[in-house]
Design a protein around this motif. Structure first.
Motif, short mmCIF file in Angstrom:
data_model
loop_
_atom_site.label_atom_id
_atom_site.label_comp_id
_atom_site.label_asym_id
_atom_site.label_seq_id
_atom_site.Cartn_x
_atom_site.Cartn_y
_atom_site.Cartn_z
N SER A 196 0.83 -1.20 0.00
CA SER A 196 0.00 0.00 0.00
C SER A 196 0.87 1.26 0.00
N PHE A 197 0.29 2.36 -0.43
CA PHE A 197 0.99 3.63 -0.34
C PHE A 197 1.36 3.94 1.11
N PHE A 198 0.51 3.53 2.06
CA PHE A 198 0.85 3.75 3.47
C PHE A 198 2.12 3.00 3.85
N ASN A 199 2.20 1.73 3.46
CA ASN A 199 3.38 0.94 3.83
C ASN A 199 4.65 1.48 3.21
N TRP A 200 4.53 2.18 2.09
CA TRP A 200 5.71 2.79 1.45
C TRP A 200 5.92 4.23 1.92
N ASN A 201 5.34 4.58 3.08
CA ASN A 201 5.64 5.84 3.77
C ASN A 201 5.05 7.09 3.11
N PHE A 202 4.05 6.93 2.25
CA PHE A 202 3.46 8.11 1.63
C PHE A 202 2.75 9.00 2.66
N PHE A 203 2.32 8.41 3.79
CA PHE A 203 1.49 9.14 4.74
C PHE A 203 2.13 9.25 6.13
N ASP A 204 3.43 9.14 6.21
CA ASP A 204 4.08 9.11 7.53
C ASP A 204 3.85 10.39 8.33
N SER A 205 3.53 11.48 7.67
CA SER A 205 3.32 12.73 8.40
C SER A 205 2.13 12.66 9.35
N ILE A 206 1.18 11.76 9.10
CA ILE A 206 0.01 11.66 9.99
C ILE A 206 0.37 10.95 11.29
N LEU A 207 1.53 10.31 11.34
CA LEU A 207 1.89 9.50 12.50
C LEU A 207 2.53 10.32 13.61
#
Length: 579
Positions: A490-501
């Motif tokens: 997923s795009f999440f697993n490839w760090n596309f959304f790490d800023s939400i963490l």
């Protein structure tokens, strides 16, 4: 003068001996350079009206990707080709330029088909001469220490040091972006990505990784396993090469058995599966002589072509059916696991694995004794079962801020609409409840895995220009497997959304103490929740900071966006203002 020289070159090239490839001219010991490869295809383009060398996009090396198209009727427009229900076979070479058999074999195949006038009527052949242009320029004879020739070859990594066969979903390279442009313009029924193996020693020159049967559309899988694969194995055997599934050993040697290779969408054939294209990674054996490896690749490509010509109508029909089924599909498996209880018997021709003292360390070392060949039955585990299965939403809503996600969806033929005005919409959102992150970078990323989500229903505010993606499309698998965080690639697993963490606000304890006391006084449910948590976690009673943090995170002061996955799921039919 320039026109005269070009004409002279063309006349020379059309001479039979001059049509030999650089590989053939070297006595079959060398692979063509990038310049030699492209020049050869340019001369084919000039000599034969049935072929055309096209360019697409760009690469990290600053050169576009080339595609040689072979079409008997001289029609090179993909839209017209699809309207005429012609089957498209796409061959990709040099994704790892140190594994160059396909580069040389494809040059000979294109020439032989054109020269003999044997282009099929119902099939268009597309050949990417070299995919990793960056890597082919990084030429040596030492980067693949376990490989037997050619004399010199390219390097696995590109100029950003990416392995491009791990880049299809994340698309960090321009190469990947251009490949996806080519793939989605031509929409092939069959895809072949040529490789060379590493690993154990055995008698076979050619091994094969097909798109895994269990995650392919059922109709495509039935055709592949029932017809295509048996005929492929039989066809290359008739041409002088026995083939075996890719030797993915469960132990150091194949004797204990092998497993089927499950290519997730980071790999070329895992990516093509998302589009209902049957993909293959042929892997020649690195220790066999280079001329044998090229010959085996050539003959395997011949076999593919023979079957594709015979079954062209069926292949086109199968893909149309699979696309329709995918558009209406409700459940999607986004992670798979090997069924260790199911295996089949596989006849395997290997060499005896033995031990002898190492000349380096003096300790025992493994070697394969080629003077002791064997044929034996080994176990083959090749059944994968769903590990995570999800029900698709009606649509995903994507805030326009996530521009790379939006760009990749568009590149992959995902139909998208935009909100024309601001709106509060009832949706399901995910909070990222847990995940693991790799301790070391992999292909430029600290990849996540084992994601667990906590769904919640919320009325979220969206804005004019935000994107709505309805999940009723032939490319549903691409949509779901990139946008669902639990999916393997997923795009999440490839760090596309790490800023939400990461939290953007917090509290100072000495100030928040009074606020927290007031919250507990006014909200008995919060006090009860805290007491229940203390019972579950005895250490909480002795940790004042942790108690304040618990109260903070269960209050309105805590930011609602922390750990909230930004792409929402629309679960009910909702009237939206769209364009």
């Amino acid at each position: 003068m320039k026109h005269f020289l070009n004409l002279l070159l063309l006349l020379i090239f059309m001479n039979a001996s001059a049509q030999q490839t650089p590989y053939e001219l070297s006595g079959k010991t060398e692979t063509a350079t990038y310049q030699e490869t492209i020049k050869y295809y340019q001369l084919l383009d000039q000599a034969y009206p049935e072929c055309k060398l096209l360019t697409y996009g760009n690469t990290d090396f600053g050169k576009p990707l080339n595609v040689l198209v072979l079409a008997r009727d001289k029609v090179f427009d993909p839209i017209t080709i699809r309207k005429n229900n012609k089957c498209v076979l796409l061959i990709n070479n040099g994704i790892h330029p140190g594994e160059p058999e396909g580069i040389d074999a494809s040059m000979m195949l294109a020439r032989d088909l054109l020269k003999a006038g044997k282009l099929p009527e119902n099939v268009v052949i597309c050949i990417i001469p070299v995919y990793n242009i960056d890597g082919i320029f990084n030429r040596s004879g030492t980067s693949r220490a376990n490989q037997n020739g050619p004399v010199a070859y390219g390097f696995r990594g590109n100029n950003k040091n990416y392995d491009l066969n791990r880049d299809f979903i994340k698309t960090d390279s321009k190469n990947s972006h251009s490949f996806q442009e080519i793939f989605n313009i031509w929409q092939p029924e069959i895809f072949v990505d040529t490789h060379t193996s590493n690993g154990a020693d055995y008698q076979y020159t050619m091994t094969l990784i097909p798109t895994h049967k269990d995650k392919l559309n059922p109709g495509l899988s039935a055709y592949m396993t029932g017809t295509l694969l048996p005929d492929l194995y039989a066809g290359i055997k008739q041409r002088g090469y026995e083939m075996i599934p890719y030797v993915n050993s469960i132990e150091e040697t194949p004797d204990a058995g092998i497993t089927g290779f499950l290519e997730s969408p980071r790999y070329s054939t895992g990516y093509t599966t998302l589009h209902n294209t049957i993909g293959f990674m042929p892997e020649t054996h690195m220790l066999k002589a280079y001329d044998k490896r090229v010959d085996a690749t050539y003959k395997l490509l011949e076999t593919y072509l023979e079957i594709v010509i015979r079954d062209a109508k069926k292949l086109v029909e199968n893909k149309h059916t699979a696309d329709k089924e995918t558009a209406s599909q409700k459940e999607f498996t986004v992670e798979w696991k090997l069924d260790q209880e199911k295996h089949e018997a596989l006849e395997f021709k290997g060499y005896a694995a033995k031990q002898k003292p190492s000349a380096v360390s003096g300790l025992d070392r493994l070697y394969y004794d080629r003077s002791t060949p064997y044929t034996k039955t080994i176990k083959y585990w090749n059944t994968y079962v769903p590990a995570v299965t999800l029900h698709k939403p009606i649509a995903y809503i994507i805030p326009q801020a996530w521009d790379k996600v939006i760009s990749l969806l568009k590149l992959n033929r995902v139909k998208m609409q935009r909100l024309t005005k601001d709106a509060a919409i009832p949706v399901e959102v995910y909070y990222i409840a847990d995940y693991k992150t790799a301790g070391k970078p992999f292909e430029g990323h600290y990849v996540h895995s084992a994601v667990k989500v906590s769904p919640a229903k919320q009325n979220l505010q969206f804005y004019a220009g935000d994107y709505v993606v309805y999940v009723n499309q032939p490319v549903n698998r691409y949509i779901v497997e990139t946008l669902e965080p639990q999916a393997t690639d997923s795009f999440f697993n490839w760090n596309f959304f790490d800023s939400i963490l990461g939290m953007k606000e917090h509290f100072s304890a000495y100030v928040f103490e009074d606020t927290a006391a007031d919250l507990l006084k006014k909200d008995p449910r919060l006090r009860e929740k805290l007491e229940q948590q203390k019972q579950k976690d005895p250490g909480l009673s002795k940790n004042a900071e942790a108690q304040l943090d618990f109260i903070y995170k269960n209050s309105d002061y805590y930011e609602k966006t922390h750990n909230r996955y930004p792409i929402a799921r629309l679960l009910t039919e909702t009237q939206l203002s769209l364009k």
